[in-house]
Design a protein around this motif. Structure first.
Motif: not given
Length: 290
Positions: A26-28, A34-37, A51-61
């Motif tokens: 995720a790119l702001h 990054a806290a935008y997401f 994303g966590h609940r759906l089984g994805f790793t989410v990396l907001a940089l």
């Protein structure tokens, strides 16, 4: 913290308890972090939680020039250099974390521009796809030329056109956002680096060349109350026509949303749609199906 070349980037991370379906990068946008997401005004706003609940790793940089790298890159980086830095950070991340089927990019505004730069690189074909909002082709013609490039989220933005205030340009009606959104200190805003301000002016000239090199699925969402860009049906048809090599291109309108979709009530709907788009292309990594 992740190192992309000589640049250390900060960010926010959530990982599921089971092996991830994929990594969402995720790119702001400009003037955000990054806290935008991971909006604090209401739990439903957070892409990281969803994303966590759906089984994805989410990396907001925090993009180069923001967060940890801000003091070391006071002028920021041009998009081409940002792409190098982010790919370096992804390589470090993948060396230490599971990424599932691959990387899916979600970008907002300037972050979508960066996402398209990532996808246009030769290694961009490895991405699962790109989803984004807040960065079309042409700025509103009445936008002040000195301000048309800032994309700042702060109230002291110099951006204004016609009689609209910066708040109206970037946020729209307060009714689009949860209570507390505009309480001082709640919004994830930050100064816009000088090089971003400079390069934003060039976007209408840069986009055609970048778009022609994107070869992965792309979905673009347009906020119903988008004031920054020209987004009539004719404008969007012109935008779509630039992506000549994209295998699947979807352009949709997001109801009840302002420019900063992921901080408004529409965030959950938008994020669910982005994750559904990603889910479609997880199948493309299964060689027995394609």
């Amino acid at each position: 913290m992740l190192r992309g070349g000589s640049v250390e980037l900060s960010g926010l991370l959530t990982e599921p308890e089971t092996p991830p379906r994929a990594l969402v990068l995720a790119l702001h946008g400009g003037g955000m972090t990054a806290a935008y997401f991971h909006g604090r005004a209401h739990p439903d706003l957070s892409l990281l939680r969803l994303g966590h609940r759906l089984g994805f790793t989410v990396l907001a940089l925090d993009r180069p020039g923001y967060g940890r790298s801000g003091p070391f890159l006071p002028r920021g980086q041009l998009l081409s250099a940002q792409a190098d830095t982010v790919y370096g950070a992804l390589d470090e991340f993948a060396a230490r974390h599971a990424t599932g089927a691959g990387v899916f990019v979600v970008g907002h505004s300037y972050g979508l521009k960066l996402g398209l730069f990532l996808a246009a690189r030769p290694r961009g074909k490895e991405l699962l796809g790109v989803d984004g909002s807040g960065a079309a082709y042409r700025y509103q013609p009445a936008l002040h030329p000195a301000a048309a490039q800032t994309e700042r989220g702060a109230d002291d933005s110099v951006a204004a056109y016609a009689s609209r205030s910066p708040r109206e340009l970037f946020w729209g009606s307060e009714a689009l956002y949860p209570p507390g959104t505009f309480t001082p200190g709640m919004r994830p805003i930050a100064p816009v680096p000088e090089l971003e301000t400079y390069e934003s002016a060039l976007w209408p000239e840069l986009l055609p060349g970048v778009a022609a090199d994107v070869r992965v699925p792309f979905q673009f969402s347009v906020a119903e109350h988008e004031h920054w860009w020209q987004v009539t049906d004719a404008d969007l048809a012109e935008y779509q026509a630039l992506f000549t090599a994209v295998p699947q291109l979807a352009v949709r309108r997001q109801p009840a949303a302002g420019h900063n979709i992921s901080l408004g009530w529409a965030a959950r709907s938008y994020h669910l749609n982005a994750m559904a788009f990603a889910e479609q292309y997880l199948l493309r990594r299964r060689g027995d199906l394609f």
